[in-house]
Scaffold this active site. Structure first.
Site: not given
Ligand SMILES: Nc1nc2c(c(=O)[nH]1)N[C@H]1C(S)=C(S)[C@@H](COP(=O)(O)OP(=O)(O)OC[C@H]3O[C@@H](n4cnc5c(=O)[nH]c(N)nc54)[C@H](O)[C@@H]3O)O[C@H]1N2
Ligand SMILES: Nc1nc2c(c(=O)[nH]1)N[C@H]1C(S)=C(S)[C@@H](COP(=O)(O)OP(=O)(O)OC[C@H]3O[C@@H](n4cnc5c(=O)[nH]c(N)nc54)[C@H](O)[C@@H]3O)O[C@H]1N2
Ligand SMILES: [Mo]
Length: 814
Positions: A144, A146
């Site tokens: 999994y 990005w």
């Molecule tokens: N505590 C906490 N944990 C979370 C979250 C949170 O809100 N709180 N959010 C969760 C969410 S919503 C998500 S989506 C995940 C995100 O988790 P990931 O999607 O795993 O996070 P990224 O850091 O975007 O990792 C992408 C990796 O792919 C590599 N990469 C980029 N391009 C390429 C390519 O072309 N080829 C290869 N082989 N590698 C490449 C990058 O260097 C990077 O290491 O994290 C989750 N974890």
């Molecule tokens: N710049 C940037 N953009 C991104 C990403 C990134 O890593 N960086 N990640 C991408 C990805 S994979 C995803 S899934 C989305 C994530 O999108 P979201 O999941 O919506 O993002 P978060 O920052 O986890 O949360 C959004 C807001 O919810 C609030 N929040 C957290 N807990 C609670 C709660 O219990 N109650 C309320 N009311 N609010 C709460 C946080 O403070 C935050 O301001 O964003 C995408 N866009």
């Molecule tokens: Mo995500």
């Protein structure tokens, strides 16, 4: 801040009951003349123009006109030249010495440089041995993450294409983003909701009186999109600010979005994890004041009566009234009353983010939100109802009439397939993605998932390409222990991430600036088709995932390379994809030049606007005629009570929205414990770009920042800028204090995505990676989603040795 009053609402937001503001959304300019100034490519953060001097990438910037700055667009040079790049294939010493029975521990060992051929042979031999001995389900290729934008260089798909050729693999279900919401929503409204076209931005600007950002931080999260950003979402929020509409932001953090709106919005800060109680309090007020829309509930929903009985305390003896809600969410009763009044008296759009469903019992959040929206009775009206994707991939940008690119597929022979990466799978067995550590710990264990009994595979080999699981997964120390179990771990990465440092074999992969590709912008809009041109030569010995897996395929059987690539080079694939888009473009009357001209032009193609799509209102058809246009639920209606879910008999996900007390939250915290939030960062995409120079703008004392309320800092004698140790029973991290009123008292925030950098002696994470502290539990046994935002921590001023940061250092010889 939290202390809103009617007067303040009126004063700061220009709110007048029933007022309508008309605005037309102006689409962004083409920016075509600028494209002469650089090489055009694209990333998650949108189309990019790259400046190259003497063969070196020196700058990257936005290629579309934009009002709102996007810091991530500047990261190009850092992405290519950071010291954290993997330059050569590398193997762990103890593994190389005896691949069949490796010595040493992953993460503690040295690395040795090998040739590509040696690396290929090593992987191939062990892969085939493991596959033969344990079968395809022992090989995990869910992988999994990005990975970079593009329709050819899709790391996971390319891995799975190779694994399908080798005889299958274990894969994953769902994602970390919306694990809970995407499983509960089909039961409630018949579709996953989270990745679907929303009532459009122009309709909101035209028709909504009140816009509620419920746990939504679009100024951060709209900097990127899954395909590549069309950049319309940030422009929409800019116009929303100008519109003078009433904007209410419900978030324990005064987010970047709240700062951006300033006096043009009101910030309401409940305790984290308590929104369900807050919404129930509002629902109770609506019923008591007879303001809920009974005809709507009658005609369009199923099972409101059972829910109402629960709300009134007939089920458990507890009435979910305003006082009850106020005690849990920490907001005064009068604010809940005011919100109930504003919501019910105006055309109100409840926009919701996903952070609040990335929590224990996360399924309840959006189920209750939809229930509240149903009680307001505006679902299906222009500008009213609810929307779960306004903050993500520009979910309200209208769909264009477009020539749409297909993409490489995980299955052979098919050539290409359009659509959703997450759904592609030649997997012989799959488990919910965020349960990976539970799976590693419990091979063969039965568990329930969305009403089914499933079994975890016995994983002996892992190949991860395109994801950063050591930063994205919860409870890092538990992950590191479980990670020792497989016999082989391969990581394909451009960078020395923590996962790479905990692998047996690390393969250097190109960045998107070092290869050719194509992408659409806008996951829903398909607004542009963009050439992703190679900008510079690959660094070190880096190869693309496509070339790596094509080479590996040759080892499966002679001629395998040809089978894998279907006999086509990179540019021949792009030609084919473009030609397919041209064909669908013709049907949509989009003029598209032939491929050679297009590629030479160094310009993107903008697709045609469609006035009808621009007026799209989600659920308008259903509202119009629920018999002719039923929802995909068993009753065809919005299911406030679900017989299906009732039938699953889950204690952690009952038949209707329910307030369930989390294991770790402010409501049961010890006096010295604080709630940890892990929001997504402004200047990163998860862990990506943590190494970049942007870090200098947010790091505090060279660590990840931790946001702390002044009251919580004071009692602990912590000052702004101090080094702080945050810890709990799962681990400990070093972070830098940001003492600020922008967070609810009793909570702290460490943004997700900091690279783990554990000190060998003490185990203290020197970079401040949030997941060292988070809880690795499923949201419930309905969805088994990621519950990262559920953890209590303690913090103290750090008085130990100042430990040097090593997160971005390659290993020796690396
Ligand atoms: N505590 C906490 N944990 C979370 C979250 C949170 O809100 N709180 N959010 C969760 C969410 S919503 C998500 S989506 C995940 C995100 O988790 P990931 O999607 O795993 O996070 P990224 O850091 O975007 O990792 C992408 C990796 O792919 C590599 N990469 C980029 N391009 C390429 C390519 O072309 N080829 C290869 N082989 N590698 C490449 C990058 O260097 C990077 O290491 O994290 C989750 N974890
Ligand atoms: N710049 C940037 N953009 C991104 C990403 C990134 O890593 N960086 N990640 C991408 C990805 S994979 C995803 S899934 C989305 C994530 O999108 P979201 O999941 O919506 O993002 P978060 O920052 O986890 O949360 C959004 C807001 O919810 C609030 N929040 C957290 N807990 C609670 C709660 O219990 N109650 C309320 N009311 N609010 C709460 C946080 O403070 C935050 O301001 O964003 C995408 N866009
Ligand atoms: Mo995500």
């Amino acid at each position: 801040m939290t202390d809103i009053s009617r007067r303040r609402f009126l004063k700061t937001t220009g709110y007048t009951a029933g007022a309508l503001t008309f605005h037309t959304f102006i689409p962004l300019a083409h920016g075509a003349e600028e494209q002469g100034n650089g090489i055009l490519t694209a990333g998650r953060m949108g189309p990019l123009l790259c400046e190259v001097k003497d063969g070196k990438l020196v700058a990257s910037k936005n290629a579309l006109a934009q009002t709102m700055p996007n810091s991530l667009q500047l990261t190009g040079p850092d992405q290519v030249y950071t010291k954290a790049r993997v330059k050569y294939p590398m193997v762990r010493k103890g593994f190389l010495a005896n691949p069949q029975d490796p010595q040493g521990r992953r993460g503690d060992d040295e690395f040795v440089r090998v040739s590509w051929d040696q690396a290929y042979q090593l992987i191939h031999q062990q892969h085939m041995r493991i596959r033969k001995e344990y079968g395809p389900s022992a090989v995990f290729a869910g992988s999994y993450g990005w990975r970079s934008s593009g329709i050819l260089h899709k790391a996971q798909t390319l891995l799975q294409r190779y694994m399908s050729m080798a005889g299958g693999y274990s894969g994953h279900l769902g994602d970390y983003s919306t694990g809970a919401a995407q499983v509960i929503m089909p039961h409630v409204v018949g579709s996953i909701e989270v990745y679907e076209q929303q009532t459009t931005y122009p309709v909101i600007l035209e028709s909504s009186d009140v816009v509620v950002l419920w746990g939504l931080n679009p100024v951060n999260t709209l900097k990127i999109a899954w395909t590549s950003s069309d950049c319309a979402g940030l422009e929409f929020f800019h116009q929303l600010k100008q519109s003078g509409k009433t904007v209410i932001i419900i978030d324990p953090i005064r987010s970047e979005t709240a700062e951006f709106f300033g006096d043009n919005a009101t910030w309401v800060a409940p305790h984290p994890m308590t929104d369900v109680a807050m919404m129930m309090g509002i629902a109770h007020i609506l019923i008591k004041s007879n303001k809920h829309n009974k005809p709507f509930l009658e005609k369009y929903t199923q099972g409101f009566d059972e829910f109402e009985a629960y709300l009134m305390g007939e089920e458990d003896g507890i009435e979910k009234n305003a006082q009850w809600a106020s005690n849990i969410c920490g907001l005064p009763i009068k604010q809940l009353r005011l919100l109930a009044e504003i919501f019910s008296e105006n055309r109100t759009m409840l926009m919701s983010g996903w952070g609040m469903q990335r929590q224990q019992y996360g399924e309840q959040r959006h189920w209750m939100l939809v229930t509240l929206a149903a009680m307001l009775g505006q679902i299906g009206l222009p500008g009213g109802g609810f929307g779960l994707s306004y903050h993500y991939s520009n979910g309200g940008n209208p769909a264009r009439d477009a020539g749409v690119l297909p993409a490489i597929s995980a299955s052979l022979g098919g050539g290409s397939s359009a659509g959703n990466d997450w759904a592609v799978s030649g997997a012989v067995q799959s488990f919910p993605v965020a349960r990976i550590v539970e799976a590693l710990e419990n091979p063969g264990k039965e568990y329930s998932h969305n009403g089914h009994r499933l079994t975890f595979p016995d994983i002996k080999m892992i190949w991860w390409a395109g994801g950063a699981n050591f930063t994205h997964h919860q409870d890092t120390n538990r992950l590191i222990a479980a990670w020792q179990k497989p016999q082989l771990v391969v990581i394909s990465e451009p960078y020395w991430t923590a996962a790479a440092k905990h692998a047996d074999i690390v393969l250097p992969i190109t960045t998107s600036f070092e290869r050719n590709d194509l992408t659409m912008t806008g996951d829903y809009s398909n607004q542009h088709l963009v050439p992703m041109k190679q900008v510079v030569e690959p660094q070190g010995e880096a190869k693309s995932d496509f070339d790596v897996f094509a080479d590996m395929a040759e080892l499966i059987k002679p001629g395998g390379h040809e089978v894998y690539t279907e006999g086509k080079t990179e540019m021949e694939w792009l030609y084919e994809f473009y030609t397919a888009a041209q064909k669908s473009g013709r049907a949509a009357r989009v003029p598209m030049p032939n491929f050679d001209t297009f590629w030479r032009n160094n310009q993107l193609i903008e697709m045609n606007e469609n006035p009808k799509s621009a007026q799209f209102v989600r659920y308008a058809d259903f509202r119009d005629d629920p018999v002719v246009n039923p929802l995909g639920t068993p009753s065809g209606k919005i299911e406030i009570t679900s017989k299906t879910i009732a039938g699953y008999q889950l204690e952690d996900c009952p038949a209707h929205p329910t307030w369930l007390k989390p294991d770790e939250y402010t409501g049961n915290a010890q006096a010295d414990e604080l709630q940890l939030m892990t929001a997504h960062a402004a200047d990163r995409l998860h862990s990506q770009f943590n190494y970049a120079s942007l870090r200098e703008q947010y790091a505090v004392a060279n660590r990840e920042p931790i946001w702390i309320h002044p009251d919580d800092a004071k009692v602990r004698n912590i000052a702004d800028g101090d080094l702080v140790r945050a810890y709990n029973q799962r681990g400990q991290v070093l972070v830098g204090a940001v003492v600020t009123n922008r967070i609810k008292v009793g909570s702290v925030c460490i943004h997700e995505g900091g690279w783990p950098d554990l000190d060998k002696q003490s185990g203290l994470c020197k970079n401040g990676a949030a997941n060292v502290l988070t809880l690795d539990i499923p949201t419930s046994r309905l969805a088994n989603g990621c519950a990262a935002n559920s953890a209590l921590v303690k913090i103290e001023k750090y008085s130990g040795e100042p430990l040097p940061l090593t997160a971005f250092d390659p290993p020796e010889n690396g």
